[in-house]
Design a protein around this motif. Sequence first.
Motif, PDB file in Angstrom:
ATOM      1  N   SER A 184     -14.401   0.005  51.337  1.00 49.55           N
ATOM      2  CA  SER A 184     -14.622   1.313  51.972  1.00 49.55           C
ATOM      3  C   SER A 184     -13.337   2.126  52.065  1.00 49.55           C
ATOM      4  O   SER A 184     -12.224   1.597  51.969  1.00 49.55           O
ATOM      5  N   THR A 185     -13.507   3.416  52.274  1.00 57.23           N
ATOM      6  CA  THR A 185     -12.398   4.279  52.659  1.00 57.23           C
ATOM      7  C   THR A 185     -12.309   4.229  54.185  1.00 57.23           C
ATOM      8  O   THR A 185     -13.280   4.560  54.867  1.00 57.23           O
ATOM      9  N   ALA A 186     -11.184   3.797  54.711  1.00 53.23           N
ATOM     10  CA  ALA A 186     -11.050   3.622  56.157  1.00 53.23           C
ATOM     11  C   ALA A 186      -9.736   4.218  56.647  1.00 53.23           C
ATOM     12  O   ALA A 186      -8.676   3.986  56.046  1.00 53.23           O
ATOM     13  N   PHE A 187      -9.826   4.970  57.738  1.00 53.67           N
ATOM     14  CA  PHE A 187      -8.662   5.633  58.321  1.00 53.67           C
ATOM     15  C   PHE A 187      -8.418   5.010  59.691  1.00 53.67           C
ATOM     16  O   PHE A 187      -9.278   5.066  60.574  1.00 53.67           O
ATOM     17  N   PHE A 188      -7.235   4.412  59.867  1.00 48.72           N
ATOM     18  CA  PHE A 188      -6.868   3.756  61.122  1.00 48.72           C
ATOM     19  C   PHE A 188      -5.798   4.603  61.810  1.00 48.72           C
ATOM     20  O   PHE A 188      -4.728   4.816  61.242  1.00 48.72           O
ATOM     21  N   GLU A 189      -6.102   5.063  63.010  1.00 47.54           N
ATOM     22  CA  GLU A 189      -5.189   5.972  63.710  1.00 47.54           C
ATOM     23  C   GLU A 189      -4.842   5.425  65.092  1.00 47.54           C
ATOM     24  O   GLU A 189      -5.717   5.067  65.873  1.00 47.54           O
ATOM     25  N   ASP A 190      -3.532   5.322  65.359  1.00 55.48           N
ATOM     26  CA  ASP A 190      -3.045   4.856  66.673  1.00 55.48           C
ATOM     27  C   ASP A 190      -3.596   3.470  67.011  1.00 55.48           C
ATOM     28  O   ASP A 190      -3.951   3.187  68.162  1.00 55.48           O
ATOM     29  N   CYS A 191      -3.682   2.601  66.040  1.00 52.42           N
ATOM     30  CA  CYS A 191      -4.222   1.251  66.243  1.00 52.42           C
ATOM     31  C   CYS A 191      -3.096   0.219  66.328  1.00 52.42           C
ATOM     32  O   CYS A 191      -1.997   0.428  65.812  1.00 52.42           O
ATOM     33  N   THR A 192      -3.395  -0.893  66.975  1.00 53.14           N
ATOM     34  CA  THR A 192      -2.491  -2.046  67.003  1.00 53.14           C
ATOM     35  C   THR A 192      -3.071  -3.125  66.100  1.00 53.14           C
ATOM     36  O   THR A 192      -4.206  -3.555  66.299  1.00 53.14           O
ATOM     37  N   ILE A 193      -2.288  -3.530  65.119  1.00 50.72           N
ATOM     38  CA  ILE A 193      -2.694  -4.556  64.172  1.00 50.72           C
ATOM     39  C   ILE A 193      -1.878  -5.810  64.498  1.00 50.72           C
ATOM     40  O   ILE A 193      -0.653  -5.814  64.344  1.00 50.72           O
ATOM     41  N   PHE A 194      -2.560  -6.855  64.954  1.00 45.97           N
ATOM     42  CA  PHE A 194      -1.880  -8.043  65.459  1.00 45.97           C
ATOM     43  C   PHE A 194      -2.045  -9.206  64.492  1.00 45.97           C
ATOM     44  O   PHE A 194      -3.169  -9.680  64.252  1.00 45.97           O
ATOM     45  N   CYS A 195      -0.923  -9.684  63.954  1.00 39.44           N
ATOM     46  CA  CYS A 195      -0.928 -10.779  62.987  1.00 39.44           C
ATOM     47  C   CYS A 195      -0.743 -12.104  63.709  1.00 39.44           C
ATOM     48  O   CYS A 195       0.297 -12.341  64.335  1.00 39.44           O
ATOM     49  N   LYS A 196      -1.723 -12.966  63.608  1.00 41.30           N
ATOM     50  CA  LYS A 196      -1.683 -14.250  64.296  1.00 41.30           C
ATOM     51  C   LYS A 196      -0.841 -15.260  63.510  1.00 41.30           C
ATOM     52  O   LYS A 196      -0.435 -15.009  62.375  1.00 41.30           O
ATOM     53  N   LYS A 197      -0.592 -16.386  64.126  1.00 44.72           N
ATOM     54  CA  LYS A 197       0.272 -17.407  63.523  1.00 44.72           C
ATOM     55  C   LYS A 197      -0.244 -17.849  62.154  1.00 44.72           C
ATOM     56  O   LYS A 197      -1.437 -17.913  61.931  1.00 44.72           O
ATOM     57  N   GLY A 198       0.687 -18.151  61.289  1.00 45.04           N
ATOM     58  CA  GLY A 198       0.310 -18.670  59.988  1.00 45.04           C
ATOM     59  C   GLY A 198       0.971 -17.935  58.841  1.00 45.04           C
ATOM     60  O   GLY A 198       1.462 -18.535  57.892  1.00 45.04           O
ATOM     61  N   GLY A 199       0.992 -16.609  58.934  1.00 44.85           N
ATOM     62  CA  GLY A 199       1.617 -15.828  57.881  1.00 44.85           C
ATOM     63  C   GLY A 199       0.715 -15.628  56.685  1.00 44.85           C
ATOM     64  O   GLY A 199       0.152 -16.583  56.171  1.00 44.85           O
ATOM     65  N   SER A 200       0.564 -14.387  56.247  1.00 49.31           N
ATOM     66  CA  SER A 200      -0.308 -14.128  55.109  1.00 49.31           C
ATOM     67  C   SER A 200      -0.285 -12.649  54.756  1.00 49.31           C
ATOM     68  O   SER A 200       0.771 -12.072  54.538  1.00 49.31           O
ATOM     69  N   PHE A 201      -1.475 -12.020  54.772  1.00 46.50           N
ATOM     70  CA  PHE A 201      -1.622 -10.638  54.317  1.00 46.50           C
ATOM     71  C   PHE A 201      -2.415  -9.847  55.352  1.00 46.50           C
ATOM     72  O   PHE A 201      -3.467 -10.304  55.816  1.00 46.50           O
TER      73      PHE A 201
END
Length: 317
Positions: A184-201
């Motif tokens: 999809s085409t998705a627009f994320f504005e003023d969001c918090t993206i939280f990367c959990k343990k493990g490491g990846s993409f």
Amino acid sequence: MKKTLALFCLSWLLLGRAFGYDFVVAQDGSGQFRTVQEAFNAVPDFRKKVTTIFIKKGTYKEKLILAGSKNFVKIIGEDLNQTVLTYDDYNQKKNIFGEDKGTSGSSSIYIYGGDFSAENITFQNSSGPVGQAVAVWVAGDKARFKNCRFLGFQDTLYTFGYGSRQYYKNCYIEGTTDFIFGSSTAFFEDCTIFCKKGGSFVTAASTPDSVRYGYVFKNCKITGETPAASYYLGRPWRPYAKTVYLNCELGDLIKPEGWDPWGSESNKKTAYYAEYQSKGKGAAPKQRVPWSHQLTAAEAEQYSRDKVLRNWNPTLD
């Protein structure tokens, strides 16, 4: 008996509308419905007006489906942290025939209906770190989420719909591998993206070659609980993946090279990855892979919300 039941239902409908809602869902029986799925089912097919569903506090363990005939559905939670829609399916969990459910089959909620919106809701896949386990699967066009949380591990948010437009405002999205992914085409504005343990993409877009825009993150914060230089901003699930970060704050968890071609040299020629004025310890424009882009101000203007979402303004009710 039928007359009494009809009067009872009417009284609840009028009560909900008195507070601006068409339906109220409450586990304690204080609304018209005890489950969210019952409320979804009650929405008239192909209704051309918004149906507003208020969901009272509670953890609703349901595998939800909003059918394609249920358009203009709006769900509002009583409390962001205490209104939770959850389920625990995952990729390798077996169905009744002993077959793997698969990534798509693992989702806690499926949104097929167009013009869907959600506010103050937590969407969760509670199966844990067991591989692909989708919290939200969105196919319908013009889906918007405001002040929502998306909780999971691998493959948390599946922006499934080919050509669909999706908007995320002030949302919190967490996960591990490819936890924001799809076509999809998705627009994320003023969001918090939280990367959990493990490491990846962070992302794995599969943008079709016929679509100009894939994922756009504007004024977002990329953070997490993982070591420095352990996450890429994205990798191409399909060759023409497109992902752009505008004015985002990147934590030190982002690898200096920024992007990964997913083992294919040809993806470097077809995928489009770009940033504009990234900041924070994870911003390293001079160390990014040479096949990615650092946008000029003029180029960044081509990624306005209006242009990305093709003249759909998701901020209007």
